[in-house]
Design an enzyme around this catalytic site. Structure first.
Site, PDB file in Angstrom:
ATOM      1  N   LYS A  53      -3.519   3.433 -34.552  1.00 23.70           N
ATOM      2  CA  LYS A  53      -4.313   4.577 -35.024  1.00 23.70           C
ATOM      3  C   LYS A  53      -4.333   4.630 -36.552  1.00 23.70           C
ATOM      4  O   LYS A  53      -5.376   4.864 -37.170  1.00 23.70           O
ATOM      5  CB  LYS A  53      -3.760   5.878 -34.433  1.00 23.70           C
ATOM      6  CG  LYS A  53      -3.986   5.973 -32.915  1.00 23.70           C
ATOM      7  CD  LYS A  53      -3.269   7.139 -32.268  1.00 23.70           C
ATOM      8  CE  LYS A  53      -3.444   7.071 -30.743  1.00 23.70           C
ATOM      9  NZ  LYS A  53      -2.690   8.099 -30.005  1.00 23.70           N
ATOM     10  N   GLN A  97       1.926  12.650 -30.930  1.00 23.43           N
ATOM     11  CA  GLN A  97       1.916  11.558 -29.956  1.00 23.43           C
ATOM     12  C   GLN A  97       2.678  11.972 -28.694  1.00 23.43           C
ATOM     13  O   GLN A  97       3.800  12.478 -28.763  1.00 23.43           O
ATOM     14  CB  GLN A  97       2.527  10.291 -30.578  1.00 23.43           C
ATOM     15  CG  GLN A  97       2.420   9.053 -29.708  1.00 23.43           C
ATOM     16  CD  GLN A  97       0.980   8.597 -29.448  1.00 23.43           C
ATOM     17  OE1 GLN A  97       0.079   8.801 -30.254  1.00 23.43           O
ATOM     18  NE2 GLN A  97       0.758   7.987 -28.299  1.00 23.43           N
ATOM     19  N   ASP A 120      -6.901  15.794 -30.859  1.00 26.05           N
ATOM     20  CA  ASP A 120      -6.795  15.320 -29.469  1.00 26.05           C
ATOM     21  C   ASP A 120      -7.610  16.191 -28.523  1.00 26.05           C
ATOM     22  O   ASP A 120      -7.843  15.807 -27.372  1.00 26.05           O
ATOM     23  CB  ASP A 120      -5.336  15.375 -29.007  1.00 26.05           C
ATOM     24  CG  ASP A 120      -4.628  14.033 -29.140  1.00 26.05           C
ATOM     25  OD1 ASP A 120      -5.292  13.005 -28.963  1.00 26.05           O
ATOM     26  OD2 ASP A 120      -3.415  14.045 -29.406  1.00 26.05           O
TER      27      ASP A 120
HETATM   28  N1  GUN Z   1      -0.360   9.293 -25.452  1.00 31.15           N
HETATM   29  C1  GUN Z   1      -1.175   8.514 -24.705  1.00 31.15           C
HETATM   30  N2  GUN Z   1      -2.471   8.760 -25.000  1.00 31.15           N
HETATM   31  C2  GUN Z   1      -2.477   9.726 -25.944  1.00 31.15           C
HETATM   32  C3  GUN Z   1      -3.517  10.390 -26.654  1.00 31.15           C
HETATM   33  O1  GUN Z   1      -4.716  10.168 -26.464  1.00 31.15           O
HETATM   34  N3  GUN Z   1      -3.109  11.326 -27.550  1.00 31.15           N
HETATM   35  C4  GUN Z   1      -1.793  11.598 -27.756  1.00 31.15           C
HETATM   36  N4  GUN Z   1      -1.505  12.550 -28.658  1.00 31.15           N
HETATM   37  N5  GUN Z   1      -0.824  10.992 -27.128  1.00 31.15           N
HETATM   38  C5  GUN Z   1      -1.162  10.055 -26.225  1.00 31.15           C
END
Ligand code: GUN
Length: 312
Positions: A53, A97, A120
């Protein structure tokens, strides 16, 4: 039949080009779009996702900062960090996360995010607004799937869509996006992509659905997000001839990543198929960037309105 492979990497480049243009425009207004990520603990998979990311942010001119807390951090320590980031005017988007360590109440953390910075789209305000068809920030994976379907001009109207997932991250928002949400709200920056998706008929299955094959075989479009290989695999006999198969599942076996779908056999039966890696994954990241520039633009607009109000 050999399926057309839906190239998420390639479509993600198109989305990222657009994000870069928006980040440049904001930069010209003096705004350096900034994403803050929060990692609690030291899960290697989470760390590796975050690395991707941050790399992607760098590619499109988004500033990214990572904040880390140890797995032993308390609920209040995580909430305090979120509060600091919520108040920081130089931070436009915040991503915590997931999953968080077991001692942390994830809902309270997500609820603590300022909805305007929740890139998100998981804060209850943002998820709830989707139900009312109000403009909101949409979760990245469902939004990425929408964009892939749009890119390949796959119209979902009148189709039977089967989703193997009922989470807030994938299944529930996806159901909303594919049935009732105005597509222009999902990709507001994008003028090039065809906007076809609405009015699907959706069946949502999950881990307790008996005889799941019965549903998958009826799907014109099958979206699978289970991630439990080798226990669960979508094999060719579970897929309708010519179906669109979107694979969101990710399982690590040894050093390799696998989707839910037995790619080689399903490829000969499906009409369209996403690979893992290189399908939905890059789209999810592209949509995180997309959400981040949208939140930055919204906050900048608000700042400008605020300043104007102060001047008059
Ligand atoms: N863990 C797995 N996929 C995601 C996501 O799209 N966002 C976040 N914050 N954590 C994740």
């Amino acid at each position: 039949m050999t399926a057309i492979i839906m190239d998420g990497k390639q479509v993600a480049v198109l989305v990222k080009d657009e994000v870069r243009r928006e980040a440049d425009r904001l930069q010209e207004l003096g705004v350096g779009t900034c994403l803050a990520t929060v990692l609690v603990g030291d899960d290697p998979a989470s760390r590796s996702y975050l690395k991707m990311k941050h790399k992607a942010c760098g590619e499109v001119g988004i500033i990214s900062k990572n904040y880390e807390l140890p797995a032993s951090a308390s609920q209040n320590e995580v909430l305090d960090l979120i509060d600091t980031l919520n108040r920081d005017n130089n931070v436009h988007g915040i991503l915590v996360q997931l999953p968080l360590p077991g001692n942390i109440d994830s809902f309270q953390i997500i609820e603590g995010l300022l909805p305007a910075k929740d890139v998100d789209g998981l804060n209850p305000i943002n998820l709830g607004r989707i139900s009312y068809r109000k403009h909101s920030i949409f979760p990245c994976t469902p939004k990425g799937i929408m964009a892939l379907l749009n890119h390949y001009e796959i119209n979902v109207a009148g189709k039977h869509l089967v989703i193997l997932n009922r989470s807030n991250l994938v299944g529930k928002p996806l159901y909303q996006l594919l049935t009732t949400v105005d597509p222009m709200q999902v990709l507001p920056l994008n003028t090039d992509m065809l906007m076809l998706n609405q009015d699907a008929t959706v069946t949502m299955c999950h881990s307790k659905t008996p005889l799941v094959d019965k549903y998958t075989r009826e799907a014109d479009i099958l979206i699978t997000a289970v991630g439990k290989r080798p226990e669960f695999v979508v094999t060719a006999d579970m897929v309708k001839e010519g179906a669109v198969v979107i694979d969101v599942g990710v399982s690590r076996m040894g050093s390799k990543l696998y989707g839910d779908v037995d790619f080689e056999s399903v490829r000969d039966r499906a009409g369209y198929l996403t690979p893992v890696p290189g399908g939905v994954g890059p789209m999810t990241i592209a949509m995180l960037l997309h959400n981040t520039v949208i939140t930055a633009a919204e906050q900048t607009k608000n700042t400008i309105v605020h300043l104007v109000k102060r001047w008059v």
